[in-house]
Every structure is written in C-alpha cells, then in structure tokens.
Motif scaffolding. Sequence first.
Motif, PDB file in Angstrom:
ATOM      1  N   SER A   1       0.821  -1.201   0.000  1.00 27.77           N
ATOM      2  CA  SER A   1       0.000   0.000   0.000  1.00 27.77           C
ATOM      3  C   SER A   1       0.857   1.253   0.000  1.00 27.77           C
ATOM      4  CB  SER A   1      -0.924   0.005   1.216  1.00 27.77           C
ATOM      5  OG  SER A   1      -1.700   1.181   1.239  1.00 27.77           O
ATOM      6  N   GLN A   2       1.916   1.273   0.821  1.00 27.86           N
ATOM      7  CA  GLN A   2       2.807   2.432   0.866  1.00 27.86           C
ATOM      8  C   GLN A   2       3.501   2.650  -0.477  1.00 27.86           C
ATOM      9  OE1 GLN A   2       5.130   1.052   4.198  1.00 27.86           O
ATOM     10  NE2 GLN A   2       4.240   2.580   5.580  1.00 27.86           N
ATOM     11  N   LEU A   3       3.905   1.557  -1.098  1.00 21.50           N
ATOM     12  CA  LEU A   3       4.580   1.660  -2.395  1.00 21.50           C
ATOM     13  C   LEU A   3       3.632   2.230  -3.446  1.00 21.50           C
ATOM     14  CD1 LEU A   3       7.149   1.062  -4.026  1.00 21.50           C
ATOM     15  CD2 LEU A   3       6.230  -1.203  -4.485  1.00 21.50           C
ATOM     16  N   LEU A   4       2.387   1.793  -3.426  1.00 27.24           N
ATOM     17  CA  LEU A   4       1.414   2.307  -4.387  1.00 27.24           C
ATOM     18  C   LEU A   4       1.201   3.809  -4.207  1.00 27.24           C
ATOM     19  CD1 LEU A   4      -1.148  -0.618  -4.392  1.00 27.24           C
ATOM     20  CD2 LEU A   4      -0.050   0.344  -6.419  1.00 27.24           C
ATOM     21  N   LYS A   5       1.225   4.270  -2.949  1.00 25.30           N
ATOM     22  CA  LYS A   5       1.061   5.710  -2.710  1.00 25.30           C
ATOM     23  C   LYS A   5       2.218   6.493  -3.320  1.00 25.30           C
ATOM     24  CE  LYS A   5      -1.803   5.473   1.420  1.00 25.30           C
ATOM     25  NZ  LYS A   5      -1.892   5.664   2.888  1.00 25.30           N
ATOM     26  N   ARG A   6       3.415   5.918  -3.252  1.00 21.89           N
ATOM     27  CA  ARG A   6       4.570   6.598  -3.855  1.00 21.89           C
ATOM     28  C   ARG A   6       4.455   6.649  -5.379  1.00 21.89           C
ATOM     29  NH1 ARG A   6      10.203   6.170  -0.609  1.00 21.89           N
ATOM     30  NH2 ARG A   6       9.359   6.300   1.491  1.00 21.89           N
TER      31      ARG A   6
END
Length: 635
Positions: free
Chosen positions: A422-427
């Motif tokens: 999820s964090q990677l997708l936000k980036r």
Amino acid sequence: MNYLRAENLSKHYGDRTLFENITISVEEGQKTALIAKNGTGKTSLLNILAGKDSPDGGGSVIISKDITMAFLEQEPTMIDSFTVWETLFNGSNELLNAVAAYEAVLEEQEHDHSDASMNRLQEAMENMDRLNAWDYEARVKQILSKLNIHHTDQIVGTLSGGQRKRIALAGILIHNPDFIIMDEPTNHLDVEMIEWLEGYLKAQSVTLLIVTHDRYFLDNVCNEIIEIDNGQLYRYAGNYAYFVEKKADREFREEREIDKAKNLMRKELEWMRRQPKARGTKSKSRVDAFYDLKDKASKRIDNKQVELDIKMQRMGGKILELHKISKAFGNLKIVNDFSYLFKPGERIGIVGKNGVGKSTFLNMLLGLDIPDSGRISTGDTIVYGYYSQTGLEIKDDKRVIEVVKDIAEYIELNKGEKLTASQLLKRFLFDDKQQFTYVSKLSGGEKRRLFLLTILMKNPNFLVLDEPTNDLDIATLNVLEDFLEIFKGCIIVVTHDRYFMDKLADHLFVFEGEGVVRDFNGNYQDYLDELEEKRVETKIEKTIKNSSPEISPTHQLTTSQVDKRKPSYKEIREHELLGQEIELLENKRAELETKLSSGSNNHEDLINWGNELEQTKMALDEKGLRWLELSEIVG
C-alpha cells in the motif's frame, strides 16, 4: 479566426471526476499542445472536442463551419475489409480522387499492358493535367514513403496496431484538413518518421491540437501549451521550454498564496470562535469571506512525484555475453555474427527503423527467443527487469493492490527501509481509493505506471526497456529519467523518444539493416550529428562531380584534383561573403529562438516568428552547403 470553442465541459468516470467546467479555444494558426497527468482525461477531452463523445451535464463544443477538421485517435477505427488504398483515399475530394485513379492505373500497368489499360492511363494523366494535380501526387507519394506505407493492396484487418496508426496519420496528412486534433501522433513511429513529421507540421499552415509526451516534438512544433492541473486549466503562450519555466513560477506563487491564506485563516478562525454562535449576529460578508478563505487555504499543489529509490540486487563480475549470434526470419536478417560483452553500469540505446528486429533482439537477450546460431550467456547474479511494449498482462477484474501483493507484500529500499504494498502504491500516486480500483478502470498511462512498479518490485539489476515512454505522462517520465540516471545496474533501451534517449544512453547499437549492428560510441545526438555530416559530404561530392559538365567522362577530374585547382577571385570573394552572411543568419536564428522560448500573448507574433525561423534555417542550410563546397576549392 476561432476554429474551436468549448465551454463548461465536465467528464466523470464512475465516481471519479476527470475534469469539471473547463473552457478551451483554438485560434487559426495555433499549434497547441495539451499536457496533463495520466488519468486526468486528456483522451476523453479530445474525444469530446472531436465529437466522438459527449460531456457530462451539458457544455458546448463549437467548431467553425468554414473549415475541415480531422481527428487522429490513439487507436484509430477502420473498416477491416477495406484495403489500405481504399482507407487512404475514401473521400469526395476531386483532386484526391484524380491522384487515386492515376496511382491505381499505374499499379494495374505492372501486370496489364492491354490497349484498354493504356487508354485508362491516358485518361488518368489528362485528368491530372486538367486539375494541375501533379504536385499533389508528389506530396502523396512523399507522405506514404516517409511513413513506410508501400503495400497499399493489403487488407486493413490483417495489420498491426502500429501499421493502422501510420495509415490513419497518412490519410489525414493526404487530405490536408485546416484543423487536426492528434492523440499521441508519435506512437508507433520510428525516430526518422518522427523527425520528418515534425518538420512537415512545422512547415504547414495547419492548425493543431496535440496530446503527446514527446518533449522535443512539443518544443519544436507547438507555440502554445494548455495544461490541466488539479482540475484547473492554464495556458502558456510559448513552446515546451517556456511552459516548464512558467509552470515553476506559477506553482511557486500559488504555494506562497496558500501559505498566506493559512496564516490569515488562523486569525479569522479565532474571530469565528469568539463570536456568538447565532450566525445572524455576525457580519455576513465576513463569514462568507471566511469560508472562501478556508477553501483557498485548504487548496493543495499536487506536485507529488513518483519516488523510485528501489534497492538493486548485487551484480557479479559476469553480466551478459553475446558470442557471434545470428538471427533471421526468411530473407529478413535481424543480426549477423554479432558479439558483445556487457560491462557494469552500461547504458545502451538501440537505434533503427521499425521492422529491423529491435524487439526480437531484446527477446533473445532475455531468453524469450533463441538465435539461429551463436551463444548468449547470462551471469548468475543478473536479475532482469523487462518493460515490454505489450504492458501488464493481468485480468481486468483484479484490484490494483492485489496486482502488487501477488508479487510481494513489501519491498526493500536502498536506505534500509521497507515499504508495504500500500505504501509503495502511494509513492506511485495511487491513493487509498485507487488502490482498490479495478485495473479495467485505469487509464492507459496509469496501467503503464503500475506495470513499471511491478517490474521494480523485483529489485532488478539489468533493465531492458522496450518503448518505456509510451503512454507515460511527462511528470512520470521526468522522475523515471532521474531514477535511471542514478541506477547502478545495466540499462538497454529501445525508444522513439529522442529526449529520453539523449538523456540516458551514452552508447548505441545501430541496426542498419541486413543483419548489420554497429557499435556506436556516443549518445543519440552524436549519432545524428554523424549522419548530418555524411549527408553534407555526399551533397558536396555530388556538387563537385556535377560542377564541370563540359569535361568528358574520360577526362573528368578526381576530387583531389578539383581540390588542388586554383580558385578564382570571384570564388574567394564569395567564400568570404558567405562566412559573414552565415554569421548574421546564426545570430538571427538565435534571436528568433529566444523570442519563441520567451513567448508572447500575440499569437500572430508567434506564427510569424516560427515562419521566419524556418526560412532562416533553410537559408542557413543552403548557404552553409555552398560555403563548404567553396571551402574545398579555396582551402
């Protein structure tokens, strides 16, 4: 004259707003580019302007009745049962029909030499004479030749997407409308075709509205930029370089205004809290102003960028070795007896016309295809990241976050951090809501961005990029380039994006045809410079060869003998004057380029400067060639 006027256009995709109440206009002579991030509705807007779709909730699009208009779609729709010829010349233009009839009879003459066929040819030629269509016929042949369209009897339904796009583009250029709307016109064109199209559109008086990610194309062709950013529309009266400068100024000013609004809102909030709760006892105008101020203070400049600080797998001593590899498909030779040892950190660009086998070569490196002879050996520590033209092959009923979690739950960064899926997708600019969106609802550019993410999650140390710039917005391209510049592994890239190639590749494999792959030590601009030098040398040789027609073939002077003959006073004087003229023209070109980069609110000025710049460049080419020719004689 106003060619297009669209007001209060809105478009939603499900519960997602692409744009809201925007107004856009295009004046005669403008060459306008539309820039926006992926997923903000560029293609949807073009479809509405071209009459292929309707806006939501009203709005109007008015195109002048006095002009002809054409629309080049990203994926053109055609009648599959038609031949290429029928597709290109399907119209009621008398001049075009005369050229089509003449070309059809010429093809017929290849296998039919009957009297009836000769009579038809005579009639077609007389019709061409009557309409003065010979110049037009030459232009049609040039367009088809430059876009590599030769087999006009092929059935459209048997062609690839790239071939169909080139045919659609050729058809529009042949019909020569007053106003063209183009959605990614450079996709599926090789670099030579792009450069020709660039020069062609610059020289024509046609009015353009273009969506493209090709920054050199934008800089050289367009004299106005329209940007959609955070639901707002901004206009910049200049080329791409001017747009980049002015956009940065605008964002800086907006950030300062938002900061001021936030400070003022704190004071107003205290006043609101101190006053009685009964709304009627407060100053209505001040209350209304508070809510306006609140809206302004809560505004956010959305200039987030894709962050790509992914940890790379360690690379050993052996990387990739090619030993005398050859590959052919029938008579088409892809590569012949080619050897190369890859070194750590190499950045190699692959250059060549469409159809010479660049993608096949990449597939051989990756083991997806095998050479006919020779050997390819890959080091044990090499982890490939393959960004292919076909893109992400996943089911449309999968959600974005499921695609990422299928690869890994988290990923390691260079600084020792770990990011969840999820964090990677936000980036990668996929917010919480988008992460649970089905892949089928993503735009083409968003799917490509997701594809890039899935590749980098595997921590590759050797990136193989096949047309990575297609469908990516310019903001994502800039960040991708920044990442690749600091990437410590190997990169091999096939791209028609000249800016991308210039920035990244310091070494080229040039596919020259017939299996010849030249190892060129330099970037793409160095390669172009070399080609230009060869073209000039060839012209000089032809000029010298034809400069003394009175000399019989048996007594012609060699090039060295021509060089050694004594120059006349007239030639020496002409050589000196040309040097002065060229210097003045160079100064004039620099002045005009500065004016165009600075921009102007007067569109007529931009058009005049652009035309004057073209004439100046043509004069420079002509006088430069003559100066070089005289230099050979004067010494």
